[in-house]
Design a protein around this motif. Sequence first.
Motif, PDB file in Angstrom:
ATOM      1  N   GLY A  84       0.828  -1.197   0.000  1.00 13.81           N
ATOM      2  CA  GLY A  84       0.000   0.000   0.000  1.00 13.81           C
ATOM      3  C   GLY A  84       0.863   1.247   0.000  1.00 13.81           C
ATOM      4  N   THR A  85       0.229   2.385  -0.259  1.00 12.86           N
ATOM      5  CA  THR A  85       0.969   3.643  -0.309  1.00 12.86           C
ATOM      6  C   THR A  85       1.281   4.161   1.079  1.00 12.86           C
ATOM      7  N   ASN A  86       0.277   4.212   1.940  1.00 11.50           N
ATOM      8  CA  ASN A  86       0.434   4.673   3.313  1.00 11.50           C
ATOM      9  C   ASN A  86      -0.223   3.674   4.260  1.00 11.50           C
ATOM     10  N   GLY A  87       0.217   3.691   5.518  1.00 10.22           N
ATOM     11  CA  GLY A  87      -0.384   2.837   6.531  1.00 10.22           C
ATOM     12  C   GLY A  87       0.238   1.478   6.696  1.00 10.22           C
ATOM     13  N   LYS A  88       1.279   1.165   5.907  1.00 17.04           N
ATOM     14  CA  LYS A  88       1.871  -0.173   6.000  1.00 17.04           C
ATOM     15  C   LYS A  88       2.521  -0.410   7.371  1.00 17.04           C
ATOM     16  N   GLY A  89       3.337   0.556   7.820  1.00 16.95           N
ATOM     17  CA  GLY A  89       4.044   0.358   9.084  1.00 16.95           C
ATOM     18  C   GLY A  89       3.097   0.212  10.256  1.00 16.95           C
ATOM     19  N   SER A  90       2.049   1.019  10.296  1.00 14.44           N
ATOM     20  CA  SER A  90       1.067   0.923  11.377  1.00 14.44           C
ATOM     21  C   SER A  90       0.326  -0.411  11.311  1.00 14.44           C
ATOM     22  N   THR A  91      -0.030  -0.850  10.112  1.00  7.93           N
ATOM     23  CA  THR A  91      -0.731  -2.121   9.964  1.00  7.93           C
ATOM     24  C   THR A  91       0.141  -3.279  10.413  1.00  7.93           C
ATOM     25  N   VAL A  92       1.435  -3.227  10.079  1.00 14.69           N
ATOM     26  CA  VAL A  92       2.362  -4.261  10.560  1.00 14.69           C
ATOM     27  C   VAL A  92       2.403  -4.262  12.087  1.00 14.69           C
ATOM     28  N   ALA A  93       2.449  -3.079  12.707  1.00 17.77           N
ATOM     29  CA  ALA A  93       2.476  -3.005  14.168  1.00 17.77           C
ATOM     30  C   ALA A  93       1.214  -3.618  14.770  1.00 17.77           C
ATOM     31  N   PHE A  94       0.064  -3.355  14.177  1.00 18.54           N
ATOM     32  CA  PHE A  94      -1.173  -3.969  14.666  1.00 18.54           C
ATOM     33  C   PHE A  94      -1.118  -5.490  14.500  1.00 18.54           C
TER      34      PHE A  94
END
Length: 442
Positions: free
Chosen positions: A66-76
């Motif tokens: 994805g363009t944005n939100g990948k790092g946060s999604t990985v953390a979740f």
Amino acid sequence: MEAAPHPHALSGTPVQSSSPRPLAGWLDHLQAIHPQGIALGLERVAAVWQRLGAPRPAARVITVGGTNGKGSTVAFLEALLAGRGLRVGSYTSPHLLRYNERVRIDGHEAADADLVAAFERIEAARGDITLTWFESGTLAALLLFAEAGLDVAVLEVGLGGRLDAVNLIDADVAIVTTVARDHEDFLGNDLDGIAREKAGIFRAGRPAVIGDAGAPAALLERAEEMGAQVLLAGRDFRAEAGAHGWCWHGCGRRIELPEPALAAPCQRANAAAAIAAVHVLEADGDWPESAIAHALVSASVPARLQVFGGDPPVVVDVAHNPQAAGVLAAWLAAHPPAGRNLAVFAALGDKDIAGIVSPLREAFASWHLAGLDGASTRGLPASVLAARLPAGLPVRSHAGDVAGALAGALGEARSGDRIIAFGSFFVAAEVLALKAGDPPAA
């Protein structure tokens, strides 16, 4: 501070290297192997992966693009999977302060010696094949994960999807968070084309989670053409306001949840996609709501609206493209300071600077610009950045680096003001280094 070594080899002890070259030396060496910093394509890296024995990093794999939100999604995902008692490895990029941040096993950063040992194996296997720095790093993560006996590996795409080195591995579940314009020199500026590239991480017959209900139709169309089992936000699962936070609906469940600890309006959507992915990966249905709630409030990732206390407080965010800037603008509007917002801003030369500034133009009383030419070959000097900004923006200072721009903002700030540092991972990294030891906001 380096994380303590953790056992992850099959033998139960860390892999040790006999190389006299330290990790920093290996990273410099890897930078010099390939003439290009980014070279999309799987042929070279796949050949070396085969020579290494084609190790699968874990029993099951979740790939996040994805363009944005990948790092946060990985953390979740890390928090949710660990909450189910699973051994989890995660590979992310870019790092902020230490390369080791990119490779985590059970929440611990990989040790220098283990990374060096992996790079030694890759060097011996590659022969005359040239690899980019990112490709070598991806193979190192796959090796360390394969040795760790993981239950799940979570792999973050570096750029695009179809031709990214992470796509060597067939994901059991793949997530695309958002689709927007970024890295246009490599992906172009056609949203449908970008969407199709990102859909390349999906696999036939396997779950494909689309985390943005408003994603381009081409993403869903390509997923269906590939025969993936699509779970679309807003259709197959959704996040909506609840009595004391928000609710997740999907997979036959309705779950009342607290707000994620990670700020920003988009974090519900990122959390919702992560919950959907874990539900289809772990389909036994025995998943207490309390465990999900705990994961959401414990998941963290640096420089995503990270607030440092003080007078003035400093907020650090990696917003570096128009979509992410729009999310930052929405958060600023929802959380006004007592006084003014002051910007510390820098950007790389290949970014849509006008597009980043546009949603934030009215948010800041002043802009303090930093040069990134000393941090990256793609970085702009502050004077060049200033020339590329829209006319009439209240620019108060130019500085050769982020520290100078932050000093300028601190010098201007009055009681009640707030400083927002953003525009690049390089900005976030330098501010985090400068603020090391400062307390978080209460």
